[in-house]
Design a protein around this motif. Structure first.
Motif, mmCIF file in Angstrom:
data_model
loop_
_atom_site.group_PDB
_atom_site.id
_atom_site.type_symbol
_atom_site.label_atom_id
_atom_site.label_comp_id
_atom_site.label_asym_id
_atom_site.label_seq_id
_atom_site.Cartn_x
_atom_site.Cartn_y
_atom_site.Cartn_z
ATOM 1 N N TYR B 42 104.567 -38.883 34.338
ATOM 2 C CA TYR B 42 103.133 -38.919 34.657
ATOM 3 C C TYR B 42 102.525 -37.513 34.638
ATOM 4 N N LEU B 43 103.286 -36.549 35.189
ATOM 5 C CA LEU B 43 102.739 -35.185 35.245
ATOM 6 C C LEU B 43 102.649 -34.574 33.843
ATOM 7 N N SER B 44 103.463 -35.053 32.900
ATOM 8 C CA SER B 44 103.343 -34.589 31.506
ATOM 9 C C SER B 44 102.210 -35.299 30.777
ATOM 10 N N GLN B 45 102.100 -36.604 30.973
ATOM 11 C CA GLN B 45 101.102 -37.402 30.245
ATOM 12 C C GLN B 45 99.658 -36.995 30.570
ATOM 13 N N ARG B 46 99.420 -36.518 31.807
ATOM 14 C CA ARG B 46 98.033 -36.361 32.266
ATOM 15 C C ARG B 46 97.219 -35.377 31.417
ATOM 16 N N PHE B 47 97.898 -34.406 30.755
ATOM 17 C CA PHE B 47 97.134 -33.418 29.975
ATOM 18 C C PHE B 47 96.410 -34.054 28.790
ATOM 19 N N ALA B 48 96.943 -35.176 28.279
ATOM 20 C CA ALA B 48 96.329 -35.840 27.125
ATOM 21 C C ALA B 48 95.437 -37.004 27.546
ATOM 22 N N MET B 49 95.145 -37.132 28.838
ATOM 23 C CA MET B 49 94.325 -38.262 29.298
ATOM 24 C C MET B 49 92.862 -37.831 29.392
ATOM 25 N N PRO B 50 91.992 -38.339 28.499
ATOM 26 C CA PRO B 50 90.634 -37.813 28.443
ATOM 27 C C PRO B 50 89.687 -38.345 29.534
ATOM 28 N N TYR B 51 90.103 -39.330 30.321
ATOM 29 C CA TYR B 51 89.205 -39.900 31.347
ATOM 30 C C TYR B 51 89.633 -39.398 32.727
ATOM 31 N N ARG B 52 88.675 -38.799 33.442
ATOM 32 C CA ARG B 52 89.024 -38.058 34.657
ATOM 33 C C ARG B 52 89.646 -38.917 35.747
ATOM 34 N N GLU B 53 89.115 -40.155 35.916
ATOM 35 C CA GLU B 53 89.699 -41.003 36.969
ATOM 36 C C GLU B 53 91.188 -41.211 36.698
ATOM 37 N N VAL B 54 91.529 -41.343 35.388
ATOM 38 C CA VAL B 54 92.898 -41.707 35.043
ATOM 39 C C VAL B 54 93.815 -40.477 35.024
ATOM 40 N N SER B 55 93.291 -39.303 34.592
ATOM 41 C CA SER B 55 94.145 -38.105 34.676
ATOM 42 C C SER B 55 94.380 -37.746 36.142
ATOM 43 N N GLY B 56 93.378 -38.032 36.999
ATOM 44 C CA GLY B 56 93.567 -37.828 38.446
ATOM 45 C C GLY B 56 94.612 -38.777 39.002
ATOM 46 N N LEU B 57 94.565 -40.030 38.538
ATOM 47 C CA LEU B 57 95.543 -41.029 38.988
ATOM 48 C C LEU B 57 96.961 -40.622 38.589
ATOM 49 N N LEU B 58 97.130 -40.141 37.348
ATOM 50 C CA LEU B 58 98.452 -39.697 36.888
ATOM 51 C C LEU B 58 98.951 -38.524 37.734
ATOM 52 N N THR B 59 98.029 -37.616 38.087
ATOM 53 C CA THR B 59 98.401 -36.480 38.933
ATOM 54 C C THR B 59 98.865 -36.955 40.307
ATOM 55 N N ASP B 60 98.094 -37.870 40.920
ATOM 56 C CA ASP B 60 98.412 -38.301 42.289
ATOM 57 C C ASP B 60 99.669 -39.161 42.337
ATOM 58 N N ILE B 61 99.849 -40.043 41.356
ATOM 59 C CA ILE B 61 101.069 -40.863 41.366
ATOM 60 C C ILE B 61 102.273 -39.988 41.005
ATOM 61 N N GLY B 62 102.116 -39.076 40.035
ATOM 62 C CA GLY B 62 103.202 -38.145 39.686
ATOM 63 C C GLY B 62 103.627 -37.304 40.880
ATOM 64 N N THR B 63 102.660 -36.930 41.716
ATOM 65 C CA THR B 63 102.958 -36.158 42.925
ATOM 66 C C THR B 63 103.686 -37.026 43.951
ATOM 67 N N GLU B 64 103.205 -38.273 44.108
ATOM 68 C CA GLU B 64 103.872 -39.176 45.056
ATOM 69 C C GLU B 64 105.330 -39.416 44.639
ATOM 70 N N GLU B 65 105.579 -39.477 43.320
ATOM 71 C CA GLU B 65 106.947 -39.694 42.850
ATOM 72 C C GLU B 65 107.856 -38.531 43.256
ATOM 73 N N LEU B 66 107.308 -37.312 43.324
ATOM 74 C CA LEU B 66 108.110 -36.175 43.805
ATOM 75 C C LEU B 66 108.504 -36.375 45.263
ATOM 76 N N SER B 67 107.573 -36.954 46.063
ATOM 77 C CA SER B 67 107.904 -37.269 47.459
ATOM 78 C C SER B 67 108.976 -38.351 47.523
ATOM 79 N N HIS B 68 108.944 -39.279 46.557
ATOM 80 C CA HIS B 68 109.969 -40.326 46.524
ATOM 81 C C HIS B 68 111.327 -39.737 46.121
ATOM 82 N N LEU B 69 111.307 -38.755 45.211
ATOM 83 C CA LEU B 69 112.545 -38.063 44.816
ATOM 84 C C LEU B 69 113.189 -37.434 46.046
ATOM 85 N N GLU B 70 112.342 -36.885 46.922
ATOM 86 C CA GLU B 70 112.833 -36.245 48.140
ATOM 87 C C GLU B 70 113.413 -37.280 49.120
ATOM 88 N N ILE B 71 112.795 -38.468 49.182
ATOM 89 C CA ILE B 71 113.316 -39.541 50.052
ATOM 90 C C ILE B 71 114.698 -39.985 49.553
#
Lengths: 131, 204
Positions: B42-71
């Motif tokens: 998700y954190l890689s894909q977001r750079f090619a996402m031209p719609y802001r709501e969706v690049s924001g979503l990729l950023t936030d879910i990609g970040t949450e996945e890092l928290s899941h990696l830690e769990i």
């Protein structure tokens, strides 16, 4: 709109577990339920020290609700009901983290209050913590 | 930029060691449908996402996945704390132990190293979001496979939480796909790639 709200309002099993283990339903935090450690020492502030476990559980709970509503707002940025919910949580989260940091150390490197040694460097990591 | 908040997203407190279970759960650390691959995808894909709501979503879910990696890392660490060589052998943890002791290393349950081939990033918003929805379902199936094998409630509880998050992420990515399609020609969503054919986007 009600249909849109289903995802973050659904009563999930893990939230039920939080409640059954003493974590509180949202909006009914009892982190101020406290253990007064200073009862025999008149020189220490009489402000009750909030119980660390209760405080951390509230941070988990409100923090999770925030993570979830932020994803919902990413795809529904004009949903007023969700925006109101976010505002309510934001204030609760800020207050909880502030109280926690004062009594039990910083959660963020940028919120360390002037101290020596640097408390961030001495912090317990979350995988060793028992909460 | 990213900053560290010194707590888990969901509490983990495991009292009983179980090296066998750790060697299976590690698939959600570094396996094909694990949290590391999810985050990097998700954190890689977001750079090619031209719609802001969706690049924001990729950023936030990609970040949450890092928290899941830690769990997941915390679960594995606590399942392998203070093991004796006998327990390591009896629990079938010996092959992993030879290379990594009880340190965390991203691999699948079958021993295959984490592989960037899992970080599918095509530079096409529709393609990427279908990939992400499939990835969330694959992660849900993996958690369900693990939960069928796990008896310890201290381990099952955080895994149930993580499983539920896969379902929520699938839902949000579906809404992201809808946002992308709302920006395209409803008669032919595939007329052009809005991340690349920017001239076409202007004419529309």
């Amino acid at each position: 709109m009600n249909q849109n709200m289903n995802s973050y309002n659904q009563n999930t099993s893990y939230m039920n577990r939080m409640n059954s283990n003493g974590m509180n339903p949202m909006g009914n935090m009892n982190h101020m339920h406290s253990t007064n450690r200073n009862i025999n020492n008149p020189n220490v502030s009489s402000n009750p020290v909030p119980c660390r476990k209760d405080l951390m559980n509230s941070i988990y709970e409100i923090g999770f609700a925030m993570d979830d509503i932020i994803l919902f707002l990413d795809t529904h940025p004009s949903n007023q009901e969700a925006l109101n919910y976010y505002q309510k949580l934001r204030k609760q989260y800020h207050d909880l983290v502030k109280t926690y940091s004062i009594h039990y150390g910083p959660l963020l490197a940028r919120s360390v209050i002037c101290d020596n040694p640097f408390s961030w460097a001495k912090k317990k990591m979350p995988w060793e913590r028992e909460v | 930029m990213f900053q560290y908040e010194n707590r888990l997203q969901y509490p983990v407190n495991i009292t009983k060691c179980d090296p066998k279970m750790a060697s299976l759960i590690i698939s959600q650390f570094g396996g094909p449908d694990g949290e590391l691959s999810a985050s990097m995808r998700y954190l890689s894909q977001r750079f090619a996402m031209p719609y802001r709501e969706v690049s924001g979503l990729l950023t936030d879910i990609g970040t949450e996945e890092l928290s899941h990696l830690e769990i997941i890392g915390t679960i594995i660490h606590q399942l392998t704390r203070n093991l004796s060589p006998e327990e390591i052998k009896a629990g079938g943890f010996d092959a992993y132990y030879v290379d990594h002791t009880t340190g965390l290393w991203p691999q699948a349950a079958g021993g295959i190293p984490n592989n960037a081939c899992e970080y599918q990033s095509k530079g096409d918003p529709i393609t990427d979001l279908f990939e992400d929805m499939a990835a969330e379902q694959k992660a849900r199936s993996t958690y369900e496979n693990l939960l069928r094998l796990i008896k310890d409630p201290d381990v099952a509880d955080p895994l149930r939480y993580l499983r539920a998050r896969e379902v929520v992420h699938f839902q949000r990515f579906g809404e992201g796909l809808r946002i992308v399609q709302d920006n395209l020609n409803s008669k032919n969503f595939y007329a052009f790639n809005p991340a690349f054919d920017t001239d076409c986007k202007k004419k529309n």
